[in-house]
Design a protein around this motif. Structure first.
Motif, PDB file in Angstrom:
ATOM      1  N   GLY A 154      48.695  89.059  62.617  1.00  0.00           N
ATOM      2  CA  GLY A 154      47.499  88.378  62.135  1.00  0.00           C
ATOM      3  C   GLY A 154      47.587  86.882  62.322  1.00  0.00           C
ATOM      4  N   PHE A 155      46.826  86.209  61.506  1.00  0.00           N
ATOM      5  CA  PHE A 155      46.575  84.788  61.653  1.00  0.00           C
ATOM      6  C   PHE A 155      47.554  84.057  60.727  1.00  0.00           C
ATOM      7  CE2 PHE A 155      43.135  81.495  60.543  1.00  0.00           C
ATOM      8  CZ  PHE A 155      43.318  80.795  61.713  1.00  0.00           C
ATOM      9  N   SER A 156      48.424  83.227  61.258  1.00  0.00           N
ATOM     10  CA  SER A 156      49.485  82.648  60.437  1.00  0.00           C
ATOM     11  C   SER A 156      48.988  81.925  59.187  1.00  0.00           C
ATOM     12  CB  SER A 156      50.353  81.719  61.275  1.00  0.00           C
ATOM     13  OG  SER A 156      50.909  82.443  62.330  1.00  0.00           O
ATOM     14  N   PRO A 157      47.919  81.118  59.271  1.00  0.00           N
ATOM     15  CA  PRO A 157      47.454  80.429  58.048  1.00  0.00           C
ATOM     16  C   PRO A 157      47.003  81.388  56.940  1.00  0.00           C
ATOM     17  CG  PRO A 157      46.493  79.417  59.988  1.00  0.00           C
ATOM     18  CD  PRO A 157      47.162  80.662  60.451  1.00  0.00           C
ATOM     19  N   MET A 158      46.958  82.678  57.196  1.00  0.00           N
ATOM     20  CA  MET A 158      46.618  83.629  56.142  1.00  0.00           C
ATOM     21  C   MET A 158      47.601  83.547  54.988  1.00  0.00           C
ATOM     22  SD  MET A 158      45.142  87.057  58.095  1.00  0.00           S
ATOM     23  CE  MET A 158      46.660  87.866  57.976  1.00  0.00           C
ATOM     24  N   ALA A 159      48.758  82.941  55.258  1.00  0.00           N
ATOM     25  CA  ALA A 159      49.748  82.772  54.193  1.00  0.00           C
ATOM     26  C   ALA A 159      49.144  82.019  53.010  1.00  0.00           C
ATOM     27  CB  ALA A 159      50.955  82.016  54.737  1.00  0.00           C
ATOM     28  N   ASP A 160      48.155  81.188  53.280  1.00  0.00           N
ATOM     29  CA  ASP A 160      47.550  80.388  52.210  1.00  0.00           C
ATOM     30  C   ASP A 160      46.567  81.244  51.410  1.00  0.00           C
ATOM     31  OD1 ASP A 160      46.185  78.653  50.597  1.00  0.00           O
ATOM     32  OD2 ASP A 160      46.068  77.063  52.131  1.00  0.00           O
ATOM     33  N   GLY A 161      47.051  81.759  50.306  1.00  0.00           N
ATOM     34  CA  GLY A 161      46.255  82.683  49.500  1.00  0.00           C
ATOM     35  C   GLY A 161      45.072  82.039  48.821  1.00  0.00           C
ATOM     36  N   LYS A 162      45.152  80.721  48.705  1.00  0.00           N
ATOM     37  CA  LYS A 162      44.056  80.027  48.057  1.00  0.00           C
ATOM     38  C   LYS A 162      42.800  80.088  48.921  1.00  0.00           C
ATOM     39  CE  LYS A 162      43.650  75.547  46.472  1.00  0.00           C
ATOM     40  NZ  LYS A 162      44.197  74.198  46.389  1.00  0.00           N
ATOM     41  N   VAL A 163      42.990  79.902  50.217  1.00  0.00           N
ATOM     42  CA  VAL A 163      41.867  79.919  51.138  1.00  0.00           C
ATOM     43  C   VAL A 163      41.540  81.343  51.581  1.00  0.00           C
ATOM     44  CG1 VAL A 163      41.031  79.147  53.378  1.00  0.00           C
ATOM     45  CG2 VAL A 163      42.338  77.595  51.929  1.00  0.00           C
ATOM     46  N   PHE A 164      42.590  82.073  51.897  1.00  0.00           N
ATOM     47  CA  PHE A 164      42.377  83.446  52.356  1.00  0.00           C
ATOM     48  C   PHE A 164      42.655  84.418  51.226  1.00  0.00           C
ATOM     49  CE2 PHE A 164      43.305  80.956  56.117  1.00  0.00           C
ATOM     50  CZ  PHE A 164      42.233  81.301  56.927  1.00  0.00           C
ATOM     51  N   GLN A 165      41.657  84.501  50.348  1.00  0.00           N
ATOM     52  CA  GLN A 165      41.870  85.295  49.149  1.00  0.00           C
ATOM     53  C   GLN A 165      42.119  86.759  49.444  1.00  0.00           C
ATOM     54  OE1 GLN A 165      38.897  84.550  46.018  1.00  0.00           O
ATOM     55  NE2 GLN A 165      37.909  83.302  47.576  1.00  0.00           N
ATOM     56  N   TRP A 166      41.585  87.226  50.545  1.00  0.00           N
ATOM     57  CA  TRP A 166      41.600  88.673  50.792  1.00  0.00           C
ATOM     58  C   TRP A 166      42.546  89.084  51.906  1.00  0.00           C
ATOM     59  CZ3 TRP A 166      39.148  91.800  47.445  1.00  0.00           C
ATOM     60  CH2 TRP A 166      38.230  91.188  46.576  1.00  0.00           C
ATOM     61  N   ALA A 167      43.337  88.145  52.404  1.00  0.00           N
ATOM     62  CA  ALA A 167      44.172  88.492  53.557  1.00  0.00           C
ATOM     63  C   ALA A 167      45.661  88.368  53.233  1.00  0.00           C
ATOM     64  CB  ALA A 167      43.823  87.582  54.725  1.00  0.00           C
ATOM     65  N   TYR A 168      46.437  89.313  53.741  1.00  0.00           N
ATOM     66  CA  TYR A 168      47.876  89.353  53.457  1.00  0.00           C
ATOM     67  C   TYR A 168      48.635  89.649  54.719  1.00  0.00           C
ATOM     68  CZ  TYR A 168      46.071  89.653  48.800  1.00  0.00           C
ATOM     69  OH  TYR A 168      45.398  89.365  47.666  1.00  0.00           O
ATOM     70  N   ASN A 169      49.635  88.802  55.048  1.00  0.00           N
ATOM     71  CA  ASN A 169      50.517  89.162  56.147  1.00  0.00           C
ATOM     72  C   ASN A 169      51.964  89.229  55.685  1.00  0.00           C
ATOM     73  OD1 ASN A 169      50.513  86.436  55.845  1.00  0.00           O
ATOM     74  ND2 ASN A 169      50.642  85.959  58.020  1.00  0.00           N
ATOM     75  N   THR A 170      52.181  90.035  54.691  1.00  0.00           N
ATOM     76  CA  THR A 170      53.536  90.275  54.200  1.00  0.00           C
ATOM     77  C   THR A 170      54.348  91.015  55.251  1.00  0.00           C
ATOM     78  OG1 THR A 170      52.647  92.293  53.289  1.00  0.00           O
ATOM     79  CG2 THR A 170      52.945  90.454  51.754  1.00  0.00           C
ATOM     80  N   PRO A 171      55.626  91.018  55.222  1.00  0.00           N
ATOM     81  CA  PRO A 171      56.486  90.148  54.412  1.00  0.00           C
ATOM     82  C   PRO A 171      56.789  88.833  55.117  1.00  0.00           C
ATOM     83  CG  PRO A 171      57.812  91.746  55.556  1.00  0.00           C
ATOM     84  CD  PRO A 171      56.394  92.008  55.967  1.00  0.00           C
ATOM     85  N   ALA A 172      56.362  88.697  56.374  1.00  0.00           N
ATOM     86  CA  ALA A 172      56.639  87.444  57.075  1.00  0.00           C
ATOM     87  C   ALA A 172      55.596  87.257  58.166  1.00  0.00           C
ATOM     88  CB  ALA A 172      58.036  87.481  57.708  1.00  0.00           C
ATOM     89  N   GLY A 173      55.298  86.005  58.500  1.00  0.00           N
ATOM     90  CA  GLY A 173      54.290  85.719  59.522  1.00  0.00           C
ATOM     91  C   GLY A 173      54.942  85.191  60.786  1.00  0.00           C
ATOM     92  N   TYR A 174      54.093  84.904  61.774  1.00  0.00           N
ATOM     93  CA  TYR A 174      54.614  84.470  63.065  1.00  0.00           C
ATOM     94  C   TYR A 174      55.335  83.132  62.982  1.00  0.00           C
ATOM     95  CZ  TYR A 174      52.098  88.267  65.221  1.00  0.00           C
ATOM     96  OH  TYR A 174      51.670  89.502  65.587  1.00  0.00           O
ATOM     97  N   TRP A 175      54.873  82.266  62.086  1.00  0.00           N
ATOM     98  CA  TRP A 175      55.547  80.969  62.012  1.00  0.00           C
ATOM     99  C   TRP A 175      56.926  81.133  61.386  1.00  0.00           C
ATOM    100  CZ3 TRP A 175      50.763  77.526  60.410  1.00  0.00           C
ATOM    101  CH2 TRP A 175      49.890  77.479  61.524  1.00  0.00           C
ATOM    102  N   ASP A 176      57.025  82.129  60.462  1.00  0.00           N
ATOM    103  CA  ASP A 176      58.353  82.455  59.947  1.00  0.00           C
ATOM    104  C   ASP A 176      59.256  82.882  61.093  1.00  0.00           C
ATOM    105  OD1 ASP A 176      57.711  82.088  57.218  1.00  0.00           O
ATOM    106  OD2 ASP A 176      56.766  84.064  57.155  1.00  0.00           O
ATOM    107  N   ALA A 177      58.714  83.758  61.949  1.00  0.00           N
ATOM    108  CA  ALA A 177      59.503  84.274  63.062  1.00  0.00           C
ATOM    109  C   ALA A 177      59.972  83.135  63.950  1.00  0.00           C
ATOM    110  CB  ALA A 177      58.678  85.258  63.868  1.00  0.00           C
ATOM    111  N   ALA A 178      59.020  82.253  64.320  1.00  0.00           N
ATOM    112  CA  ALA A 178      59.376  81.161  65.218  1.00  0.00           C
ATOM    113  C   ALA A 178      60.432  80.283  64.576  1.00  0.00           C
ATOM    114  CB  ALA A 178      58.128  80.346  65.551  1.00  0.00           C
ATOM    115  N   SER A 179      60.248  79.994  63.298  1.00  0.00           N
ATOM    116  CA  SER A 179      61.188  79.128  62.619  1.00  0.00           C
ATOM    117  C   SER A 179      62.583  79.755  62.593  1.00  0.00           C
ATOM    118  CB  SER A 179      60.673  78.873  61.196  1.00  0.00           C
ATOM    119  OG  SER A 179      61.686  78.337  60.409  1.00  0.00           O
ATOM    120  N   MET A 180      62.647  81.055  62.317  1.00  0.00           N
ATOM    121  CA  MET A 180      63.955  81.706  62.248  1.00  0.00           C
ATOM    122  C   MET A 180      64.630  81.751  63.600  1.00  0.00           C
ATOM    123  SD  MET A 180      63.510  84.744  59.457  1.00  0.00           S
ATOM    124  CE  MET A 180      61.934  85.373  59.943  1.00  0.00           C
TER     125      MET A 180
END
Ligand SMILES: Nc1ncnc2c1ncn2[C@@H]1O[C@H](COP(=O)(O)OP(=O)(O)OP(=O)(O)O)[C@@H](O)[C@H]1O
Ligand SMILES: Nc1ncnc2c1ncn2[C@@H]1O[C@H](COP(=O)(O)OP(=O)(O)OP(=O)(O)O)[C@@H](O)[C@H]1O
Ligand SMILES: [Mg+2]
Ligand SMILES: [Mg+2]
Lengths: 358, 407, 274, 316, 252
Positions: free
Chosen positions: B101-127
């Protein structure tokens, strides 16, 4: 006896050229209009709007555009998808650059851009013919989709490379974007599609239509009786691309809500081509019949196993679906190569002479 | 009593190869819950699949078809996710997009209905960067970023570009067109010309197999090639077998044949003849990932049921559940998922959980863990998340934001 | 000559056939005719009378034009042939030369001729020999053997098509409008060849023709077709003497041949408008 | 200006080993494109049918081969069995699709082949599933190693597999050309392409020829499938490579075998050169998606029938 | 109109070699010659489909510049074709209406709107077309798609299409091929009437000597690209070259 044309005499050329010289046809049209303008909107569910009504209209419009080029002017094109894309991206840029613009105006304007590009890619048709031209239009198809991907200005540099329809309000109602209600979008689509249909019918039955058909049937002869082939082909490209572009804008703004470049891939071109051919090349009404079949069929097929409680997995259903659509295309081509429209005409001819067999 | 949790699956089309094991894992876990526990909290799970073939168009159709009764939507492609994202906001249905999905979905305040648990693409890139840095520093190195030319492939670009400046490596993005997936010789010629120290791959479906075979052919050192979790499919590596040894992939899931959950699936689903999977597939990374994804959803349902005291929760109640998952080590053990997923928890503002992950390596026959649990440097891109999320909200105004949640 | 043929056994019998195009257009409304072995039978009639359709019905070529035989039988040497495909019919010795030449444009003239021998299995030498035979009938073809048929003139294409048919060593040739668009000299020439082949090789001909004058001079028997029905039949001489035929098909009235310039009234009987 | 026009050539000269590698890769993909194009040409020649299903036939053949092998059939017997399946397919297509559509306009038949494509995709996925499969390269005895050469002190890697493909393709083309030009059947195939009706009338059996031609196209599909499958695995995604055959056809001419080969090689090599030396540095890469089409389009502007196509006879 | 030293080559083939002749206003001019003589090619040159490799065409005394075929058509030249070139997908009426295209000028927009200018133009032209249809007696098949018509009627529709353009010069390429005598008589009648009533100049290619001799004012005879005879019918008929090359046995 129901369908009897005898006794309906025409007394002027004007009456003879009327859209529906036969009374029964006019009644039938009236019924269809009542259905689409009143009954469907009142009764349709959200699901029906989103998976049947709106897409059928939009696809029919796209097929109509293609039909002008392929069915009327005889230039086979496999690039429809990309031209729909041009319409969609143009509309997106118009709306984001001029947020005050009325969305319907923007949609109608965006066709102008695809018309321009259509003409540019139509120039080779002056020399290249038949399948060679078809493959040449693939150059447009692949190049444009590539451009949608690479030219980030087109999608306002969004990180995802996709375009997203913003919420647009006109006259106090949401007409586009996630906030818009399906019924509103349906009416917008219906208005635009009806308008386009009327224009297309007028163009194809008049001088221009005859010019195109002559070009299609035998271009050498057409030129020898005084048709400027370049003009004829290029106007066909322009008008066809215009209609296709408008349908592309509707496609994204009134239905999908968002689009990524490969949405406008060759698959889309083929889909539209199927509709045009199954409906009948060289007809306007056929496009609707084709769209109903090609868009509606998978939806119906998908619901069948569930209705009959068959324990088939959705993947198998999908595979079967693809098979069935493939088989049906062949089936329809075999029973009537000239499309559903022709089938309807044959039925009509039979009805006229009914109950005699010949 | 029934909970309708449909899955917009794809077992057909050009990406089917990667989709099938995932869908099997997901379906088997749910089937196991139904068979073993009679569902969750007494409510049976209706885990119907709607086939999309990874096509966005079909996906939207499936969404429209299922949204009436569904308490969650699992779109299973970045393209479909992007399309239904604004709609879910209006329809008020949570999107669950685990690991995509869309990495900024991590921001629950803006994306109230979207979840990309347990990790997103930016997590992957960072790791991945973190791991490579650990292998001898990245300063002055060159990284080729081989990615699918598609929203999915472009997701990590903003972060990678940002980090390139900070860590001093050179980033060479190399896109692979959807039609070139099978024939990447041009891309690999470019890699040969650029002589990068590492190749980071964001591939999907047939692209992975294509890239890996080309890498072997052009004699690129396999140990310098790292993929995102979707590029770590056993079947892709089996094509080259031992020649692929050393290839790595980051992952937040791992197969553990000895985990209790596998035994349960075997008794309740496989032996009952209700699984579409096979032994070879079940030993793979993707099947286990399917299990983990369903387990996360099941956990959210359970949490919501407890909170609201009803077995038949609705979409907005599930949303609360998804925001309050706490997959602690203990909980993971309890669920029988030992070693299959790293611990994480979500909150109102944090819809990802940033679980972290392991670096896996292909040893010629299977993937093995070659690192401890890595965790992403969230500070690196927390700002970026907020910024991109805001951009999205602005472009889609009016976009309701959950002001109520802080931190 | 006609008497000689009349005595022979019927080779091809068409009994009361009906043909419908496109499921609705009834074109042949019960046509019967007989072709005798070793004879030249002419099938005459105006435009759209159904000559081509009859020939195609016999050689089973209607299928690809969405036409079908709905009634009646066709017998070749007493055997029903309606279910055979065209290839099998060619093997039996019936071959059609189609209206409008239909050469293979991109093949050379010689290759065109060789395709005629497609169904034959009697070896290269025999085929070579027949090729020579065709070239002796049509010396013009020998000159142009290496040129692409698409670029040869109308007459050459017609010769090529007839020659191609001869290459299959047929018993019966169905010849559709051989004279159309040919110079008068060539018309005579082609009919001479038809006669030569008929007499020399014993090939029977069924000949659809507009040019009644020439056709009746070379044929033994004739049928006249109008609007899908046979309206007259008989030996060539008897047809030639028939006053109606004289007036409408030969353009002669009691006073002899009239100039086209002097025809003052439209005498058409508006057959096709009926 | 310098950057765009001169610099790429300087690069070519500076790294000749790399240039050679680029040319070789281009050559090999060119040959593979040409193989697919061959199937098209054959069918087009004999029936004016623009067979869109050639791509899926490649996938189908490869899948059948691999599937049969997975069921325990020895490799070479699986090849024979696959050929038999392709034969059945040819018969079925002729019976069900082509026969009823004889004499219809080209575009209708073209559409019908798209119908066939969809049908085969659905059928194939039901039978074989959508997973990526490994081509049984070794079992078929196809060499898999590579030669590493070091011209000018550089590096040039030639896969044995690729060399095999080049050799097999050359033989196949030679055989086809001989077949078409010097045999009775070959002549009949060409005649059929010009005029169905006339061909029928001289006793050429459409049925036989079409089955034959589709079967040969099936054989070509199997060879292509093995070659591509050995490079990239066997899955439905292979189907998209069939699109690459289209510009090849257009460039070479729809009815020319030679055209298919030369067109394939030209496109394979030129698109690789363009992508490496211009596309990637200046245009963001991935120009291979359209380069071939645009190249072919430009050529067509000068020769509307392609480089080797039959001249379009225009007379009134 | 006058043709001066026309030569036409296709690659190596010389189809027409150095031919000159003239066409007078209002006459019926026949071209005859064996097959492949270059008659159709000559017609193609006049109507602009081929451009002569050498030589020039004078139109009303002035040399005609190089023109596209459609431009030639607009100068009032109309023609029929040897192998019928009708627009198979259209009805007879539409086919004949295409003949009027050179006279119709309403713009795309007005056509799209239909009501108003476009419709008026349509009706006006329809009237002219109906006159032609009446004249050639094809009223009953007005609405039939031409694909279904028998050969002879097709030829007549083709003539109608050419006439609808109200040409000053009408080129007819074997208008009577494949017709029987009766039909030829009708066709001859139409040709003569057109010539009489509208004063249209006609160039006629025909293989039926009866027709040619009866109708034409003057005849050009071609053989293998060369002109071997020119003059009134009787003179040509007696010319020994012509008899050898073309007529064969003296006719009748
Ligand atoms: N494919 C078709 N579809 C519909 N009608 C057809 C078709 N072919 C022929 N017809 C009709 O059948 C009738 C007989 O045609 P046919 O070609 O047999 O006539 P003909 O006697 O050979 O005439 P001609 O001398 O012009 O060749 C005509 O009215 C024609 O319009
Ligand atoms: N486009 C072309 N390309 C090559 N050769 C051509 C072309 N058009 C005509 N020819 C050749 O020119 C010569 C004259 O042809 P043309 O069609 O003018 O003959 P014609 O007198 O009309 O004969 P017919 O009476 O058979 O119609 C022929 O040899 C023909 O092959
Ligand atoms: Mg006929
Ligand atoms: Mg001619």
């Amino acid at each position: 006896m129901l369908y009897r044309t005898a006794g309906q005499f025409k007394t002027s050329y004007r009456a003879d050229q009327a859209l529906f010289p036969v009374r029964q046809d006019a009644i039938l049209l009236g019924l269809v209009l009542i259905l689409t303008w009143v009954i469907f909107p009142l009764t349709a569910s959200e699901f029906a709007f989103q998976t049947l009504l709106i897409p059928i209209l939009i696809y029919a419009l796209a097929a109509m555009g293609l039909n002008i080029l392929t069915g009327f002017a005889g230039q086979l094109s496999l690039g429809t998808g990309a031209f729909m894309g041009v319409g969609a991206y143009a509309c997106y840029k118009l709306i984001t650059i001029f947020p005050w613009m009325n969305p319907v105006v923007a949609i109608l304007l965006s066709g102008v851009f695809s018309a321009g590009i259509g003409v540019a890619f139509g120039i080779p048709s002056l020399r290249i013919k038949g399948f060679y031209l078809a493959i040449a239009t693939l150059a447009a198809q692949f190049f444009l989709v590539w451009l949608f991907e690479k030219w980030s200005w087109l999608y306002n540099d969004n990180a995802s490379g996709a375009i997203q329809v913003p919420n647009i309000e006109t006259l106090g109602v949401w007409v586009a974007g996630p906030q818009a209600a399906s019924i509103t979008q349906y009416y917008v689509v219906l208005i635009v599609v009806t308008l386009m249909t009327v224009l297309c019918i007028n163009l194809t039955r008049g001088t221009l239509g005859r010019t195109w058909k002559a070009t299609r049937d035998m271009d050498i002869a057409a030129e020898l009786i005084g048709i400027n082939l370049m003009r004829s082909k290029l106007t066909a490209f322009a008008i066809s691309s215009y209609v296709v572009g408008v349908s592309g804008a509707l496609f994204v703004f009134m239905w999908r809500g968002a689009a990524e470049p490969n949405l406008f891939d060759i698959q889309l071109s083929f889909r539209v081509l199927f509709i045009a051919i199954i409906g009948g090349l060289g007809s306007i009404m056929g496009n609707y019949l084709g769209a109903i079949l090609i868009v509606g069929l998978p939806v119906v097929l998908n619901t069948l196993p569930a209705t009959f409680g068959l324990p088939i997995s959705s993947a198998t259903v999908e595979h079967l679906n693809i098979m069935i659509v493939g088989a049906l295309i062949i089936f329809f081509l075999i029973i009537e190569p000239h499309g559903l429209n022709q089938l309807w005409r044959l039925i009509r001819e039979k009805l006229i002479i009914w109950p005699f067999p010949h | 009593q029934e909970l309708y949790v449909p899955n917009l699956a794809y077992r057909t089309g050009p990406f089917a190869a990667t989709g099938i094991p995932l869908m099997n894992g997901q379906a088997d876990y749910m089937a196991m819950l139904n068979a073993r526990d009679g569902g969750i909290g007494g409510a049976k799970l209706n885990f119907e699949e709607c086939e999309t073939g990874y096509s966005t168009e079909k996906g939207v159709e499936c969404y429209e078809k299922t949204k009436g009764r569904a308490i969650v939507t699992q779109p299973w492609s970045t393209g479909i996710t992007l399309q239904v994202l604004p709609k879910t906001n209006v329809d008020e249905i949570p999107i669950l997009a685990p690991g995509y999905g869309f990495s900024p979905m991590a921001d629950g305040k803006v994306f109230q209905w979207a979840y990309n648990t347990p990790a997103g693409y930016w997590d992957a890139a960072s790791m991945i960067l973190q791991y490579l840095d650990g292998q001898g520093g990245l300063d002055g190195k060159k990284i080729a970023f081989l990615h699918l030319d598609h929203p999915y492939g472009k997701e990590p670009l903003p972060l990678l570009e940002k980090k390139a400046g900070e860590m001093g490596f050179e980033l060479v993005p190399i896109p692979v067109g959807l039609k070139e997936m099978q024939n990447q010789s041009a891309q690999w010629l470019q890699i040969r010309r650029e002589r990068p120290d590492y190749v980071v791959m964001w591939g999907w479906g047939a692209m992975n197999a294509g890239a890996i075979t080309e890498a072997v052919k052009t004699k690129f050192p396999m140990e310098n090639m790292v993929g995102v979790w979707w590029s770590g499919h056993d079947a892709d590596l089996k094509i080259v077998g031992a020649d692929g040894a050393g290839y790595k992939s980051i992952s937040w899931s791992f197969p553990n044949a000895d985990a209790p959950v596998m035994a349960d699936i075997k008794t309740h689903v496989v032996d009952a003849g209700n699984s579409q999977s096979n032994e070879e597939e079940m030993a793979g990374v993707f099947y286990s990932r399917g299990i983990v994804i369903s387990a996360i959803l099941a956990e959210a349902i359970r949490v919501a049921q407890e909170e609201y005291g009803t077995a038949e929760i609705d979409a907005s109640q599930l949303r609360w559940g998804l925001e309050n998952i706490d997959m602690s080590e203990a909980r993971i053990e309890e669920l029988g998922l030992t070693g299959m997923v790293p611990p994480f928890s979500t909150s109102c503002a944090n819809h990802t959980g940033h679980s972290g992950g392991w670096m896996l390596e292909w040893d010629g026959e299977k993937f093995v863990k070659v690192s401890d649990l890595l965790s992403a440097d969230l500070e690196d891109y927390q700002g970026l998340i907020g910024e991109k999320a805001q951009e999205y909200a602005d472009a889609n105004a009016p976009w309701p934001v959950n002001e109520g949640c802080e931190g | 000559m006609a008497d000689a043929a009349a005595g022979k056994a019927p080779l091809l019998e068409v009994n009361n056939i009906e043909v419908i195009y496109n499921h609705v257009i009834l074109v042949l409304k019960g046509v019967s005719l007989t072709v005798r072995e070793g004879g030249i039978t002419a099938l005459l009639g105006g435009n759209g009378a159904g000559k081509t359709t009859t020939l195609k019905a016999i050689s089973n070529l209607l299928h690809s034009e969405r036409g079908e035989v709905t009634k009646g039988t066709i017998l070749y040497r007493g055997e029903r042939v309606a279910h055979l495909d065209p290839a099998a019919l060619v093997k039996k010795g019936v071959i059609q030369v189609m209206e409008g030449r239909h050469c293979f444009e991109h093949l050379t003239v010689e290759e065109n001729l060789l395709t005629g021998a497609y169904t034959r299995g009697d070896g290269k030498a025999a085929i070579e020999a027949d090729l020579e035979m065709v070239y002796t009938y049509f010396p013009r073809l020998k000159e142009r053997r290496k040129s692409q048929a698409g670029y040869t003139s109308g007459g050459e294409q017609q010769m090529c098509a007839i020659g191609r048919a001869l290459m299959s060593r047929p018993e019966t040739i169905l010849l559709d409008e051989p004279s159309m668009g040919l110079a008068p000299q060539l018309v005579e020439q082609i009919f001479e060849i038809v006669r030569a082949v008929n007499e020399g090789e014993g090939v029977s001909f069924l000949l659809a023709e507009q040019n009644t004058n020439v056709a009746l001079r070379y044929a033994h028997t004739g049928y006249i077709l109008e609007s899908g029905r046979v309206v007259m039949e008989g030996s060539a001489e008897s047809l030639r003497e028939n006053p109606d035929v004289k007036e409408f098909y030969l353009g002669m009235s009691e006073e002899g041949r009239k100039s086209f310039r002097d025809v003052r009234s439209y005498r058409r009987r508006k057959r096709w408008l009926a | 200006m310098y950057d765009y026009v001169i610099q790429p050539f300087v690069e070519m000269v500076e790294a000749p080993d790399f240039l050679l590698q680029v040319l070789w890769e281009g050559l090999v993909s060119g040959i593979l494109y040409a193989l697919i194009a061959l199937g098209f040409v054959l069918i087009f020649r004999s029936s004016r049918i623009f067979n869109f299903a050639q791509g899926i036939m490649v996938v189908f053949a490869a899948l059948t081969l691999v599937g049969l092998h997975a069921m325990g059939v020895p490799a070479w017997i699986a090849v024979a069995a696959t050929l038999f399946v392709m034969f059945l397919l040819a018969v079925a297509i002729e019976r069900v699709v082509l026969r009823p559509l004889v004499g219809q306009p080209d575009i209708i038949l073209f559409m019908a082949t798209i119908g066939i494509t969809l049908f085969l995709i659905g059928l194939g996925e039901i039978i074989f599933g959508g997973e990526n499969k490994v081509m049984i390269t070794e079992e078929l005895g196809i060499p898999t190693g590579d030669f590493v050469l070091e011209p000018w002190g550089g590096l040039l890697i030639l896969q044995h597999l690729d060399i095999t493909v080049v050799v097999v393709a050359t033989l196949l083309v030679g055989a086809l050309l001989a077949f078409l030009n010097y045999t009775r059947m070959g002549r009949a195939i060409r005649a059929l392409g010009d005029d169905h009706q006339a061909a029928l009338s001289v006793g050429i059996s459409l049925q036989t020829i079409w089955v034959l031609v589709w079967f040969i196209a099936g054989i070509i599909a199997l060879v292509t499938g093995i070659a591509w499958g050995a490079r990239a695995g066997v899955s439905f995604a292979l189907e998209v490579i069939a699109y690459k055959a289209l510009p090849v056809l257009m460039l070479g001419g729809l009815e020319s075998i030679t055209g298919a080969i030369i067109g394939g090689l030209m496109i394979g090599i030129l698109e690789k050169l363009f992508e490496i030396y211009w596309g990637q540095p200046f245009l963001g890469g991935n120009t291979e998606t359209w380069f071939a089409f645009v190249l072919a389009l430009i050529v067509l502007l000068f020769r509307p029938q392609g480089l080797f196509g039959e001249r379009i006879i225009e007379r009134v | 109109m006058e043709m001066r030293n026309i030569t036409l080559r296709f690659g190596g083939v010389v189809a027409i070699q150095d031919i000159s002749f003239d066409i007078r206003e209002g006459e019926i001019r026949a071209i005859i010659g064996p097959n492949g003589a270059g008659k159709s090619s000559m017609l193609n040159i006049i109507s602009g489909f081929y451009t002569a490799s050498e030589g020039e065409i004078l139109f009303r005394g002035a040399p005609r510049p190089a023109m596209k075929p459609y431009e030639v058509a607009r100068t009032g030249v109309a023609r029929t074709f040897q192998n019928i070139a009708l627009f198979e997908g259209m009805t007879v009426l539409d086919n004949v209406m295409t003949g009027r295209l050179t006279h119709m000028h309403s713009g795309i927009l007005s056509q799209a709107l239909w009501w108003g200018g476009a419709q008026r133009e349509e009706v006006a032209n329809r009237e002219i077309v109906e006159k032609v249809i009446d004249f050639l007696e094809i009223q009953a098949i007005r609405k039939t798609p031409v694909g279904r018509l028998p050969y002879g009627l097709k030829k007549r529709v083709e003539l109608a299409r050419a006439l609808a353009a109200e040409p000053t010069l009408l080129l007819l390429d074997e208008p009577m091929a494949g017709m029987n005598v009766e039909e030829k008589e009708d066709m001859s009648r139409f040709i003569l009437d057109v010539n009489d009533e509208f004063g249209t100049t006609i160039v006629l290619i025909e293989h039926d000597m009866g027709v040619v001799m009866d109708l034409s004012d003057r005849v050009v005879v071609m053989d293998y690209g060369k002109k071997i005879g020119d003059g009134p019918p009787d003179e040509v008929r007696a010319n020994q070259d012509v008899i050898d090359a073309y007529l064969g046995v003296p006719h009748e």
